[in-house]
Structures are given as structure tokens and as C-alpha cells.
Motif scaffolding. Structure first.
Motif, PDB file in Angstrom:
ATOM      1  N   VAL A 185       0.673  -1.146  -0.356  1.00 26.92           N
ATOM      2  CA  VAL A 185       0.396  -0.189  -0.226  1.00 26.92           C
ATOM      3  C   VAL A 185      -0.039   1.582  -0.352  1.00 26.92           C
ATOM      4  N   ARG A 186       0.322   1.449  -1.134  1.00 21.24           N
ATOM      5  CA  ARG A 186       1.100   3.387  -0.717  1.00 21.24           C
ATOM      6  C   ARG A 186       0.255   4.943  -0.161  1.00 21.24           C
ATOM      7  N   ALA A 187       0.731   5.199   0.004  1.00 22.01           N
ATOM      8  CA  ALA A 187      -0.869   6.303   0.159  1.00 22.01           C
ATOM      9  C   ALA A 187      -0.161   7.553  -0.304  1.00 22.01           C
ATOM     10  N   TYR A 188      -1.122   8.921  -0.938  1.00 26.96           N
ATOM     11  CA  TYR A 188      -0.933   9.784  -0.990  1.00 26.96           C
ATOM     12  C   TYR A 188      -2.020  10.730  -0.874  1.00 26.96           C
ATOM     13  N   ASP A 234      -0.320  -7.658  -4.556  1.00 26.68           N
ATOM     14  CA  ASP A 234      -0.790  -7.126  -5.289  1.00 26.68           C
ATOM     15  C   ASP A 234      -0.262  -5.326  -4.749  1.00 26.68           C
ATOM     16  N   ARG A 235      -0.220  -4.516  -5.827  1.00 29.97           N
ATOM     17  CA  ARG A 235       0.494  -2.944  -5.878  1.00 29.97           C
ATOM     18  C   ARG A 235      -0.987  -2.202  -5.416  1.00 29.97           C
ATOM     19  N   GLU A 236      -0.725  -1.430  -4.685  1.00 27.69           N
ATOM     20  CA  GLU A 236      -2.303  -0.645  -3.889  1.00 27.69           C
ATOM     21  C   GLU A 236      -1.944   1.039  -4.309  1.00 27.69           C
ATOM     22  N   PRO A 237      -1.878   1.874  -4.850  1.00 23.25           N
ATOM     23  CA  PRO A 237      -2.144   3.055  -4.991  1.00 23.25           C
ATOM     24  C   PRO A 237      -3.360   3.538  -3.869  1.00 23.25           C
ATOM     25  N   VAL A 238      -3.304   4.409  -2.895  1.00 24.31           N
ATOM     26  CA  VAL A 238      -4.343   4.575  -2.188  1.00 24.31           C
ATOM     27  C   VAL A 238      -5.046   6.121  -1.620  1.00 24.31           C
ATOM     28  N   HIS A 239      -5.393   6.247  -2.462  1.00 19.27           N
ATOM     29  CA  HIS A 239      -5.293   8.004  -2.379  1.00 19.27           C
ATOM     30  C   HIS A 239      -6.108   8.366  -0.880  1.00 19.27           C
ATOM     31  N   ALA A 245      -4.488   5.097   5.466  1.00 17.92           N
ATOM     32  CA  ALA A 245      -5.116   3.552   4.427  1.00 17.92           C
ATOM     33  C   ALA A 245      -5.030   2.393   5.074  1.00 17.92           C
ATOM     34  N   LEU A 246      -3.455   2.602   5.964  1.00 19.36           N
ATOM     35  CA  LEU A 246      -3.157   0.844   6.422  1.00 19.36           C
ATOM     36  C   LEU A 246      -4.294   0.805   7.514  1.00 19.36           C
TER      37      LEU A 246
END
Length: 293
Positions: A185-188, A234-239, A245-246
């Protein structure tokens, strides 16, 4: 996994129910890693000059030292009931709990603690021992909290920092051992600046931004599939903000893994705000993987 050097999984106990949950989690980890389990109790009373042996005239078997022995023996029994056949030892060490566990960390494969201990205020979501050990330990720290979702993924927060990359490797190894997926998970929250002084646009293409963040995330995972070919990733960019997000991902996860420090943290803070926030809010166990100083 650290299974060749004889290092033990270490669990801290104090007789509380959160500590027993930590024992069960630690016993499972030790069995999975084919490592011994070391049950440790920090016995603080001698430091406080309290009488630790039975008082004159009292029945034998009393006293604070005996109580400590009893709770360690109960924890060892709980570990063996959880994972029969593992090697378990128990030890009472004079000292405050955090200091005792940190003293174990240089030679431990992992330290496992409960999220709260005896005497903790119920309003404190995570106790001071868990926070101090996660902040300063020289090995990964697993905090037993929430619920393990058996079929859920191992979730790891990714921000591209060196600490984050260490957490990714640890998370992939855990996912492999557990036989579950890895969810990175990558949050932005806004477009990433590419040069110092860049002005963030007031309007931007959300789909394009997500693609850009996904590309950054993919870069952080380069080579991971080759090193762990058995782990679906699974790659998951999350706004969203990272802690939010986590925390949301933890509701369906087997484990959440975070680095001890990431981008945007002050160098003097060994446990970053994201790690700290996830420890307080996660709905499942949390592993903190700290980059050595």
C-alpha cells in the motif's frame, strides 16, 4: 527468515491477557520459523526495594518472586499448548520490562509483545512497553493486537524510504511463510513534487495521478517477485493519509508491517508518526521493522 543462527523468538510476559495473546502469536511464529521460543518477564520489584520473598509466618510458595515464576510457567504452558513440540524456555530477569526486552533484542530473531500490560489505562490503545520496544529494538517487533484474519494478506506500507524497503522484504518473507498474498500500500494525498519549490496544482487528473503513484510503488518493489516467486503481490496506491489507509487495510489483513521511520520524519524520531499511528489503530497484529542506526 532468520532460522540458521539459532536466534530465538522472544516474548515478554506480565500475566495479563494481552501478554498471553502475545505468547500464542510468538509460539506460532517460533514453530513456523523452526526457532526456539524464549519467554521473558521483567521483574521490577527488586529495583523498588520491595520484599520479594514470602514474609515470615506466611505459607510457603508466596512472595513476589514466586508469583513471577508462576506467571512465566503459565506462559510456557500456553506456548506449548499453542505449538506442541517447540523448544520453550522461561526466564525472570531483574529490571523494568522495556529495558529487559531491549536487552534481548540484539540477539533475538523477533520480539513479541502485547499491546497493553497490567495496570495500563484502558484509554491507552497501545501500552508504553510496546511503544518503547518497537521504537528502540534491534530486531523486528511484533505487537499482538486485534484479530488475525486467516485468509487475509500481509499488508505493508511503502513510501520508498530505506526503512520502507526493509519492511517490504520482511513482509514478503512473512507472506511466503504464511502462504498468503502481499498487499503493498502506498498512500498519497496530492501530486508528488518532482523538484524543490514545485507548486502543487489546484486541479489534477486523479486517474493520471494514481498511475504515477502506481509507477513509484512498482519501482519500490523491483526484484521482489524474483526473490519471493511464491508470493502473489498486489500493488495498491491509495488516495488517503498513510495511517488511515493502513488502518483500513488492517481490517481484512493477517498482519500489517510498517517501517520504524519513513519519509518526512525527523531524524531524531526513531519511530515515525505513521508507525506510531498504525500501532494505535490497527485491527490486526503489527510488525515494526526498524532500520539500524
Amino acid at each position: 527468515m532468520n532460522s540458521s543462527n539459532g536466534a530465538a523468538v522472544v516474548v515478554g510476559v506480565d500475566g495479563s491477557e494481552p501478554a498471553l495473546r502475545a505468547v500464542r502469536l510468538a509460539a506460532t511464529e517460533a514453530a513456523r520459523r523452526h526457532l526456539p521460543l524464549r519467554v521473558v518477564h521483567g521483574f521490577i520489584w527488586p529495583l523498588l526495594r520491595a520484599p520479594i520473598d514470602p514474609l515470615a509466618g506466611n505459607p510457603p510458595g508466596g512472595g513476589l518472586r514466586q508469583q513471577a515464576k508462576n506467571l512465566v510457567e503459565a506462559a510456557v504452558a500456553e506456548a506449548l499448548a499453542t505449538s506442541p513440540g517447540i523448544r520453550v524456555t522461561g526466564e525472570i530477569i531483574d529490571g523494568e520490562a522495556s529495558a529487559v526486552l531491549l536487552g534481548e533484542s540484539p540477539t533475538a530473531a523477533m520480539i513479541v509483545v502485547g499491546d497493553r500490560g497490567l495496570g495500563g489505562f484502558t484509554a491507552l490503545v497501545v501500552g508504553s512497553v510496546a511503544i518503547q520496544v518497537a521504537t528502540h529494538a534491534d530486531c523486528p517487533v511484533l505487537v499482538a493486537r486485534g484479530e488475525e484474519h486467516a485468509d487475509g494478506p500481509v499488508v505493508v506500507g511503502v513510501d520508498g524510504s530505506a526503512t520502507s524497503l526493509g519492511a517490504v522484504e520482511f513482509a514478503a518473507a512473512q507472506a511466503s511463510a504464511l502462504g498468503v498474498r502481499l498487499r503493498a500500500v502506498r498512500a498519497y494525498t496530492h501530486p508528488a513534487a518532482t523538484r524543490p519549490g514545485d507548486i502543487q496544482p489546484l486541479v489534477y487528473d486523479e486517474a493520471l495521478l494514481r498511475d504515477e503513484e502506481d509507477a513509484v510503488l512498482a519501482e519500490s518493489l523491483v526484484g521482489l517477485a524474483e526473490r519471493h516467486p511464491d508470493v502473489p503481490i498486489d500493488r495498491e496506491p491509495v488516495h488517503a493519509r498513510p495511517v488511515a489507509a493502513l488502518t483500513e487495510a488492517s481490517r481484512r489483513a493477517r498482519l500489517v508491517v510498517v517501517g520504524g521511520r519513513g519519509h518526512g520524519e525527523l531524524a531524531g524520531l526513531l519511530l515515525g508518526s505513521v508507525s506510531h499511528g498504525v500501532l494505535h489503530r490497527s485491527a490486526c497484529p503489527v510488525a515494526v521493522v526498524r532500520t539500524p542506526d
